[in-house]
Design an enzyme around this catalytic site. Structure first.
Site, PDB file in Angstrom:
ATOM      1  CB  CYS A   1      37.763  32.674  43.173  1.00 36.66           C
ATOM      2  SG  CYS A   1      37.149  31.101  42.836  1.00 36.66           S
TER       3      CYS A   1
ATOM      4  CG  HIS B   1      39.662  34.267  38.895  1.00 34.89           C
ATOM      5  ND1 HIS B   1      40.613  33.766  40.258  1.00 34.89           N
ATOM      6  CD2 HIS B   1      38.794  33.000  39.203  1.00 34.89           C
ATOM      7  CE1 HIS B   1      40.325  32.693  40.858  1.00 34.89           C
ATOM      8  NE2 HIS B   1      39.254  32.129  40.039  1.00 34.89           N
TER       9      HIS B   1
ATOM     10  CD  GLU C   1      42.540  36.835  39.581  1.00 32.16           C
ATOM     11  OE1 GLU C   1      42.528  35.555  39.898  1.00 32.16           O
ATOM     12  OE2 GLU C   1      41.798  37.789  39.885  1.00 32.16           O
TER      13      GLU C   1
END
Length: 231
Positions: free
Chosen positions: A86, A203, A205
């Site tokens: 990002c 994302h 994560e």
């Protein structure tokens, strides 16, 4: 094996990345402050998401001049694996470690939702463990995720297999409806020519535990761990 997670003023996904690698994958991980002039003994670098320096000038534009980025550039140019997520992707673009630029989302509003991704290149350090035909379900959260490149650059990315992820539907079909931000050619992630530097807007994560809605993001970190174990 050791991962380094950069931290800029305004980073807000650094702890998510740390959690994904340290606590989910049980790999040694350290934070690296933006003013550091050395990366230390890390084997891979994660440039996390957030709003570095508040994105006051342009997303990633100020962070690109942080002292630590000189070391990230040197690390990448020596072949070290670097993942930008990002805002981290935007920083890598500003640092010219990746080609192209980011613009405001086509719909001119912040987008935060799960999207489907098709992996187009499984030869990078961050995609080698993604099974064939797997459609990833990973969230996005950005206001400037509209990847832009001139036609000549898009052709170059295609010819050199530098397009790593594309937005798609749950069956892997590429369409405008499956594109959350208007990115050229539905691009969600790219890599450099060597393949060791990868930038992606979604994302991973935030998708490492099923209780969060998906654990498909684990495959990104599984890939990095597999790569580092083999070198």
């Amino acid at each position: 094996m050791k991962f380094g997670v950069l931290v800029f003023p305004g980073s807000n996904c650094d702890h998510d990345a740390y959690h994904a690698i340290k606590h989910i994958h049980n790999i040694e991980t350290t934070f690296i402050w933006h003013k550091e002039k050395e990366l230390g003994d890390v084997d891979a670098v994660i440039v996390p998401g957030g709003f570095s320096y508040g994105d006051y000038l342009r997303s990633g534009a100020i962070a690109r001049f942080s002292p630590v980025m000189n070391e990230v550039v040197a690390f990448a140019e020596s072949g070290g694996p670097v993942l930008g997520v990002c805002n981290g992707f935007q920083i890598l673009l500003e640092a010219r470690l990746l080609p192209g630029t980011m613009m405001a989302n086509e719909q001119l509003r912040f987008t935060c939702k799960f999207v489907h991704l098709r992996c187009e290149n499984r030869q990078t350090p961050f995609t080698n463990a993604i099974p064939d035909d797997t459609i990833l379900n990973i969230p996005v959260a950005h206001g400037e995720g509209n990847y832009f490149a001139e036609n000549d650059l898009l052709k170059e990315l295609e010819d050199n297999n530098q397009i790593v992820f594309r937005y798609c539907d749950q069956r892997g079909n590429i369409s405008h409806d499956s594109n959350p931000n208007g990115s050229a050619a539905n691009i969600a992630g790219i890599c450099n020519r060597k393949g060791n530097v990868v930038g992606m807007m979604p994302h991973p994560e935030r998708a490492v535990e099923t209780r969060l809605g998906s654990d498909h993001g684990k495959l990104i970190f599984d890939s990095a761990i597999s790569h580092l174990s083999s070198v």
